[in-house]
Design an enzyme around this catalytic site. Structure first.
Site, PDB file in Angstrom:
ATOM      1  N   TYR A 127     -13.010  -2.348  10.944  1.00 46.37           N
ATOM      2  CA  TYR A 127     -11.650  -1.807  10.898  1.00 46.37           C
ATOM      3  C   TYR A 127     -10.956  -1.963  12.258  1.00 46.37           C
ATOM      4  O   TYR A 127      -9.801  -2.404  12.338  1.00 46.37           O
ATOM      5  CB  TYR A 127     -11.725  -0.329  10.499  1.00 46.37           C
ATOM      6  CG  TYR A 127     -10.410   0.347  10.226  1.00 46.37           C
ATOM      7  CD1 TYR A 127      -9.725   0.138   9.034  1.00 46.37           C
ATOM      8  CD2 TYR A 127      -9.860   1.230  11.153  1.00 46.37           C
ATOM      9  CE1 TYR A 127      -8.524   0.784   8.778  1.00 46.37           C
ATOM     10  CE2 TYR A 127      -8.661   1.883  10.912  1.00 46.37           C
ATOM     11  CZ  TYR A 127      -7.991   1.657   9.714  1.00 46.37           C
ATOM     12  OH  TYR A 127      -6.803   2.302   9.471  1.00 46.37           O
ATOM     13  N   ALA A 128     -11.669  -1.636  13.318  1.00 50.15           N
ATOM     14  CA  ALA A 128     -11.090  -1.724  14.666  1.00 50.15           C
ATOM     15  C   ALA A 128     -10.777  -3.178  15.019  1.00 50.15           C
ATOM     16  O   ALA A 128      -9.750  -3.467  15.632  1.00 50.15           O
ATOM     17  CB  ALA A 128     -12.041  -1.114  15.694  1.00 50.15           C
ATOM     18  N   ALA A 168     -10.047  -5.590  12.902  1.00 50.19           N
ATOM     19  CA  ALA A 168      -8.876  -5.997  12.111  1.00 50.19           C
ATOM     20  C   ALA A 168      -7.596  -5.451  12.732  1.00 50.19           C
ATOM     21  O   ALA A 168      -6.588  -6.161  12.852  1.00 50.19           O
ATOM     22  CB  ALA A 168      -9.020  -5.506  10.669  1.00 50.19           C
ATOM     23  N   GLY A 219       0.827  -1.216   0.000  1.00 45.56           N
ATOM     24  CA  GLY A 219       0.000   0.000   0.000  1.00 45.56           C
ATOM     25  C   GLY A 219       0.850   1.249   0.000  1.00 45.56           C
ATOM     26  O   GLY A 219       0.648   2.169   0.786  1.00 45.56           O
ATOM     27  N   ASN A 246       1.291  -2.425   5.460  1.00 46.28           N
ATOM     28  CA  ASN A 246       0.623  -1.130   5.567  1.00 46.28           C
ATOM     29  C   ASN A 246      -0.699  -1.086   4.802  1.00 46.28           C
ATOM     30  O   ASN A 246      -1.569  -0.292   5.122  1.00 46.28           O
ATOM     31  CB  ASN A 246       1.571  -0.042   5.044  1.00 46.28           C
ATOM     32  CG  ASN A 246       0.880   1.285   4.868  1.00 46.28           C
ATOM     33  OD1 ASN A 246       0.547   1.950   5.843  1.00 46.28           O
ATOM     34  ND2 ASN A 246       0.612   1.657   3.623  1.00 46.28           N
TER      35      ASN A 246
END
Lengths: 246, 78
Positions: A153-154, A156, A11, A88
């Protein structure tokens, strides 16, 4: 450590990843930056060249195992085995849990967490042989403090922390360190998408009183990648301007 | 000593940092040669690489001595 470090940054086309690629390049590593598209990879090559860094962009979708294998083979043939891996690459699919679809959950977990498993496993064998290596996972303050609208997201990012601590214990005896850098609210395209009122609210909570810069994350990653950080492993370094004190 | 026996012992020496003299057919990787769990995984991976084969986990678990490694390679390699 051997003289020539080979750093793989996923990324790396923009934001934090691009800054990390530059910082590690300035530290003397050959950089391979990945983006999901061929045009993104070309842009990375151009960007690295403009920054005076020895390196190249490659197309890689971190959710595809075959692509990971192919890219690593190419890197090892052209530049040598990867000695520094920076996980990333990440995406967001924000929505309140009440409205979150399976696809939103799976896409984020797959790209942000399962990719860390895949990439780390893929670079591990040569690192074990070489008795050296650095794996640095870019997590997030959100993985530690939580954030409404980001359960996927949190989860992960918090998962990354557990992965990091466990892997660190497995491979520490082989001279390989595994750490997280947890950025706070950094000025990137990802945070630019957020609504103004959320940004204003976030700013109130940041002790330093401003957004972080991608270079400030990159500097921490560069430190963890350096020989000076050999005794730090399984750790998370928070870089958030005092937004959250772990 | 057969070719396979020699190759297996060479890998064991390399992976576990053991002296050739200490690596006997009856040697247990963990008890005699001081291997930890990660060493044994690395050893199996090195054997896979050397003999260009894939050793399934349930088979790998049973390989705990030099002789067992030699036997496995002999039985599964043509």
């Amino acid at each position: 450590m051997s003289d020539q470090q080979v750093a793989l940054v996923t990324g790396a086309s923009r934001g934090i990843g691009a800054a990390i690629a530059r910082a590690l390049g300035k530290q003397g590593a050959v950089i391979i930056g990945t983006a999901t598209s061929a045009s993104g990879a070309e842009a990375i090559t151009a960007h690295l060249k403009a920054a005076g860094v020895n390196g190249v962009g490659m197309a890689l979708d971190v959710t595809q195992s075959e692509q990971i294998d192919a890219v690593l083979k190419q890197i090892s043939e052209q530049y040598g085995d990867v000695t520094i891996l920076v996980n990333n690459a990440g995406i967001t699919k924000d929505t309140l849990l009440m409205r979150m679809k399976d696809e939103d959950w799976d896409a984020v977990l797959n790209t942000n967490l399962k990719s860390v498993f895949r990439m780390s496993q893929a670079v591990l064998r040569p690192m074990m042989k070489a008795r050296q290596g650095r794996i640095i996972n870019i997590s997030s303050v959100v993985g530690h403090m939580g954030n409404a609208g980001q359960t996927n997201y949190a989860a992960a990012k918090a998962g990354m922390t557990g992965f990091t601590k466990s892997m660190a214990q497995e491979v520490g005896s082989r001279g390989i360190t595994v750490n997280c850098v947890a950025p706070g609210f950094i000025d990137t395209d990802m945070t630019a998408e957020l609504p103004e009122e959320i940004k204003a609210k976030m700013l109130e909570r940041i002790a330093v009183g401003r957004l972080g810069q991608a270079e400030e994350i990159a500097a921490t990653v560069a430190f963890l990648a350096s020989p000076a950080a050999a005794y730090i492993t399984g750790e998370t370094i928070h870089v958030n301007g005092g937004m959250y004190c772990a | 000593m057969s070719d396979i026996e020699q190759r297996v012992k060479k890998i064991v020496c390399e992976q576990l940092g053991a002296n050739e003299a200490d690596v006997k057919n009856t040697s247990s990787f963990v008890d005699d040669l001081g291997a930890d769990s990660l060493d044994t995984v690395e050893l199996v991976m090195a054997l896979e690489e050397e003999f260009d084969c894939e050793i399934p986990d349930e088979e790998a678990e049973k390989i705990t001595t030099v002789q067992q490694a030699i036997d496995y390679v002999n039985a599964n390699l043509k």
